[in-house]
Design an enzyme around this catalytic site. Structure first.
Site, PDB file in Angstrom:
ATOM      1  N   ASN A  22       0.975  -1.267   0.065  1.00  0.00           N
ATOM      2  CA  ASN A  22      -0.026   0.047   0.117  1.00  0.00           C
ATOM      3  C   ASN A  22       0.877   1.192  -0.037  1.00  0.00           C
ATOM      4  O   ASN A  22       0.569   2.143  -0.507  1.00  0.00           O
ATOM      5  CB  ASN A  22      -0.873   0.073   1.085  1.00  0.00           C
ATOM      6  CG  ASN A  22      -1.991  -0.621   1.147  1.00  0.00           C
ATOM      7  OD1 ASN A  22      -3.080  -0.268   0.217  1.00  0.00           O
ATOM      8  ND2 ASN A  22      -2.302  -1.965   1.539  1.00  0.00           N
ATOM      9  N   HIS A 114      -8.247  -0.967   6.249  1.00  0.00           N
ATOM     10  CA  HIS A 114      -8.336  -2.064   7.163  1.00  0.00           C
ATOM     11  C   HIS A 114      -8.855  -3.177   6.123  1.00  0.00           C
ATOM     12  O   HIS A 114      -9.823  -2.970   5.298  1.00  0.00           O
ATOM     13  CB  HIS A 114      -9.421  -1.684   8.359  1.00  0.00           C
ATOM     14  CG  HIS A 114      -9.346  -3.046   9.185  1.00  0.00           C
ATOM     15  ND1 HIS A 114      -8.611  -3.435  10.132  1.00  0.00           N
ATOM     16  CD2 HIS A 114     -10.489  -3.502   9.082  1.00  0.00           C
ATOM     17  CE1 HIS A 114      -9.081  -4.435  10.689  1.00  0.00           C
ATOM     18  NE2 HIS A 114     -10.310  -4.686   9.978  1.00  0.00           N
TER      19      HIS A 114
HETATM   20  C1  GAR Z   1      -3.111  -4.688   4.174  1.00  0.00           C
HETATM   21  O1  GAR Z   1      -3.962  -5.591   3.931  1.00  0.00           O
HETATM   22  C2  GAR Z   1      -3.795  -3.818   5.219  1.00  0.00           C
HETATM   23  O2  GAR Z   1      -5.178  -3.579   5.025  1.00  0.00           O
HETATM   24  C3  GAR Z   1      -3.548  -4.444   6.538  1.00  0.00           C
HETATM   25  O3  GAR Z   1      -2.451  -4.929   6.332  1.00  0.00           O
HETATM   26  C4  GAR Z   1      -1.916  -5.172   5.137  1.00  0.00           C
HETATM   27  C5  GAR Z   1      -0.677  -4.600   4.896  1.00  0.00           C
HETATM   28  O4  GAR Z   1      -0.248  -4.828   3.459  1.00  0.00           O
HETATM   29  N1  GAR Z   1      -3.765  -3.793   7.690  1.00  0.00           N
HETATM   30  C6  GAR Z   1      -4.178  -4.169   8.828  1.00  0.00           C
HETATM   31  O5  GAR Z   1      -4.448  -5.283   9.036  1.00  0.00           O
HETATM   32  C7  GAR Z   1      -4.369  -3.075   9.955  1.00  0.00           C
HETATM   33  N2  GAR Z   1      -5.103  -3.687  11.039  1.00  0.00           N
HETATM   34  P1  GAR Z   1       0.884  -3.778   2.602  1.00  0.00           P
HETATM   35  O6  GAR Z   1       2.153  -3.993   3.747  1.00  0.00           O
HETATM   36  O7  GAR Z   1       1.453  -4.859   1.736  1.00  0.00           O
HETATM   37  O8  GAR Z   1       0.245  -2.436   2.506  1.00  0.00           O
END
Ligand code: GAR
Length: 192
Positions: A22, A114
């Site tokens: 992200n 989230h």
């Molecule tokens: C994503 O799916 C985000 O929505 C989640 O962690 C992942 C991070 O992916 N966030 C949570 O669970 C927050 N409570 P990334 O590091 O590849 O962006």
């Protein structure tokens, strides 16, 4: 939220704990000429976060901060962000809970992504729980961060259909793909 004056972009810090897909996506978005934000800082609570590599790749400052929230760390972290003139914070896979005081100091200026259709499945293991409950849809939400976990005002959501053959991993992949569309759209909405 503040309208853009001329071409001045709002200075954003992205907080991560892991892979940073992200983060990468937000950096690409911020580099567009008409984007309302610039990513000026990448913050992680751990030096192990793979996403920290994007700091070098995109020439953005990075910093590992201690979020074990005692008053001293909290003040240090706040002072650092203020010194860097950060006006807005995007949490992107940041797995620490920010202190009440920290959230107050950046009131209305912290958003989070989230991996569920909030208010359903706050907290961890969202996909596992959605599958267990035989939900028809999963998805993701961008919301404001308040002192109550995953409960602030929702900015945007995107749905994903759950198929019979879906596993935690396949669902995670599908939702993450949607997250990459959702976060920039939510930022545009906030700053429009
Ligand atoms: C994503 O799916 C985000 O929505 C989640 O962690 C992942 C991070 O992916 N966030 C949570 O669970 C927050 N409570 P990334 O590091 O590849 O962006």
């Amino acid at each position: 939220m503040k309208k853009l004056i001329g071409l001045k972009k709002t200075k954003v810090a992205v907080f991560i704990s892991g892979t940073g897909s992200n983060l990468k996506n937000l950096i690409k978005f911020s580099n567009k000429k008409n984007s309302p934000i610039s990513i000026n800082l990448i913050i992680s609570n751990t030096k192990k976060a793979k996403g920290l590599k994007y700091a070098n790749q995109y020439n953005i400052e990075k910093k590992v901060l201690n979020f074990n929230n005692n008053k001293i760390n909290e003040k240090k972290n706040l002072d650092f962000l203020i010194k860097k003139e950060i006006n807005f914070i995007c949490l992107a896979g940041f797995m620490k809970i920010l202190s009440k005081n920290f959230i107050k100091k950046f009131k209305g200026k912290i958003v989070n992504i989230h991996p569920s259709l909030l208010p359903k499945y706050k907290g961890l293991n969202t996909h596992k729980r959605a599958l267990k409950n035989k939900e028809k849809f999963a998805g993701c939400t961008v919301h404001y961060v308040t002192t109550k976990l995953d409960s602030g005002k929702i900015i945007l959501q995107k749905k994903v259909k759950i198929k019979k053959k879906d596993t935690v991993n396949s669902l995670k992949k599908k939702v993450l793909k949607k997250e990459h569309q959702l976060y920039p759209a939510a930022i545009r909405k906030i700053f429009s």
